[in-house]
Design a protein around this motif. Structure first.
Motif, PDB file in Angstrom:
ATOM      1  N   UNK A  53       0.840  -1.200   0.000  1.00 27.06           N
ATOM      2  CA  UNK A  53       0.000   0.000   0.000  1.00 27.06           C
ATOM      3  C   UNK A  53       0.876   1.252   0.000  1.00 27.06           C
ATOM      4  N   UNK A  54       1.993   1.192   0.690  1.00 25.29           N
ATOM      5  CA  UNK A  54       2.911   2.324   0.709  1.00 25.29           C
ATOM      6  C   UNK A  54       3.481   2.586  -0.686  1.00 25.29           C
ATOM      7  N   UNK A  55       3.810   1.522  -1.423  1.00 24.55           N
ATOM      8  CA  UNK A  55       4.367   1.664  -2.775  1.00 24.55           C
ATOM      9  C   UNK A  55       3.318   2.099  -3.788  1.00 24.55           C
ATOM     10  N   UNK A  56       2.070   1.677  -3.589  1.00 20.98           N
ATOM     11  CA  UNK A  56       1.021   1.952  -4.575  1.00 20.98           C
ATOM     12  C   UNK A  56      -0.209   2.513  -3.857  1.00 20.98           C
ATOM     13  N   UNK A  57      -0.055   3.726  -3.384  1.00 21.21           N
ATOM     14  CA  UNK A  57      -1.115   4.398  -2.629  1.00 21.21           C
ATOM     15  C   UNK A  57      -2.411   4.438  -3.430  1.00 21.21           C
ATOM     16  N   UNK A  93     -13.532   4.504  -4.084  1.00 21.53           N
ATOM     17  CA  UNK A  93     -12.743   4.943  -5.231  1.00 21.53           C
ATOM     18  C   UNK A  93     -13.505   6.026  -5.986  1.00 21.53           C
ATOM     19  N   UNK A  94     -12.817   7.072  -6.412  1.00 19.92           N
ATOM     20  CA  UNK A  94     -13.490   8.091  -7.209  1.00 19.92           C
ATOM     21  C   UNK A  94     -13.799   7.589  -8.626  1.00 19.92           C
ATOM     22  N   UNK A  95     -13.164   6.488  -9.027  1.00 18.91           N
ATOM     23  CA  UNK A  95     -13.342   5.935 -10.367  1.00 18.91           C
ATOM     24  C   UNK A  95     -14.522   4.974 -10.431  1.00 18.91           C
ATOM     25  N   UNK A  96     -14.671   4.138  -9.393  1.00 18.51           N
ATOM     26  CA  UNK A  96     -15.721   3.133  -9.386  1.00 18.51           C
ATOM     27  C   UNK A  96     -16.320   3.013  -7.993  1.00 18.51           C
ATOM     28  N   UNK A  97     -17.621   3.090  -7.907  1.00 16.91           N
ATOM     29  CA  UNK A  97     -18.296   2.973  -6.605  1.00 16.91           C
ATOM     30  C   UNK A  97     -18.166   1.572  -6.017  1.00 16.91           C
ATOM     31  N   UNK A  98     -17.854   0.603  -6.863  1.00 16.10           N
ATOM     32  CA  UNK A  98     -17.756  -0.777  -6.396  1.00 16.10           C
ATOM     33  C   UNK A  98     -16.399  -1.089  -5.771  1.00 16.10           C
ATOM     34  N   UNK A  99     -15.437  -0.209  -5.952  1.00  9.17           N
ATOM     35  CA  UNK A  99     -14.094  -0.463  -5.450  1.00  9.17           C
ATOM     36  C   UNK A  99     -13.775   0.416  -4.256  1.00  9.17           C
ATOM     37  N   UNK A 100     -12.897  -0.127  -3.402  1.00  4.87           N
ATOM     38  CA  UNK A 100     -12.369   0.629  -2.279  1.00  4.87           C
ATOM     39  C   UNK A 100     -10.881   0.842  -2.501  1.00  4.87           C
ATOM     40  N   UNK A 101     -10.412   2.024  -2.160  1.00  3.80           N
ATOM     41  CA  UNK A 101      -8.986   2.311  -2.237  1.00  3.80           C
ATOM     42  C   UNK A 101      -8.365   2.130  -0.859  1.00  3.80           C
ATOM     43  N   UNK A 102      -7.143   1.653  -0.850  1.00  6.39           N
ATOM     44  CA  UNK A 102      -6.419   1.443   0.396  1.00  6.39           C
ATOM     45  C   UNK A 102      -5.337   2.509   0.544  1.00  6.39           C
ATOM     46  N   UNK A 103      -5.258   3.065   1.735  1.00  2.00           N
ATOM     47  CA  UNK A 103      -4.237   4.067   2.028  1.00  2.00           C
ATOM     48  C   UNK A 103      -3.719   3.831   3.446  1.00  2.00           C
TER      49      UNK A 103
END
Length: 169
Positions: A53-57, A93-103
């Motif tokens: 996650x650190x490498x690919x925020x 995710x701002x791109x897809x409501x079905x996805x979650x982004x990890x930070x």
């Protein structure tokens, strides 16, 4: 009478054994650093998640699962635990409501920063005992090793003995 040449593959086996010893030593040093970095230690699997996650925020769970080679349910549980201790956050995710982004959270970043500093300090102590030529040879060998592992080596010394990087200068 000439010198008996080293049997093919022996240098590679010797180098592999020596690299194994180095890896075991690094594991001990890494664990020491991990224990010193925080009162909330994470498992090796959780730490791998944090590195990814650190490498690919902003990566999603599917991409993380592919990077780890893990099943979606396992990845989700790892993230649940990291979220519970405040190291990772999931957001839509701002791109897809079905996805979650990890930070990583601020606390997660601080943990990784402290961990890396502790580990670097342990390595610096050891490296400072080496002669500059030995450190240069180690660096060159490590670069070649990474290139070979990533399949990107374009070094003209590709046919050279792999253990030359581990020999003192």
């Amino acid at each position: 009478m000439g010198v008996n040449p080293t049997p093919p593959g022996r240098d590679a086996r010797d180098t592999t054994r020596r690299a194994g010893e180095v890896i075991e030593l690094l594991e001990v040093l890494w664990e020491r650093g991990r224990n010193a970095a925080s009162t909330a230690p994470v498992s090796p699997s959780q730490l791998r998640v944090m590195y990814c996650v650190d490498r690919d925020e902003g990566m999603n769970l599917r991409t993380l699962g592919e990077a780890l080679g893990s099943a979606p349910s396992s990845v989700s549980r790892l993230c649940d635990r990291l979220e519970a201790i405040g190291f990772v956050e999931r957001s839509p995710s701002p791109v897809s409501r079905r996805e979650l982004e990890l930070r990583l959270t601020r606390r997660g970043r601080a943990y990784l920063r402290d961990l890396r500093e502790q580990r670097e300090e342990a390595l610096v102590e050891i490296l400072n005992t080496m002669r500059p030529r030995e450190r240069d040879a180690l660096l060159k060998g490590l670069r070649s090793f990474v290139d070979a592992a990533e399949g990107t080596s374009s070094s003209p010394s590709r046919g050279a003995s792999p253990d030359t990087a581990l020999r003192p200068a």
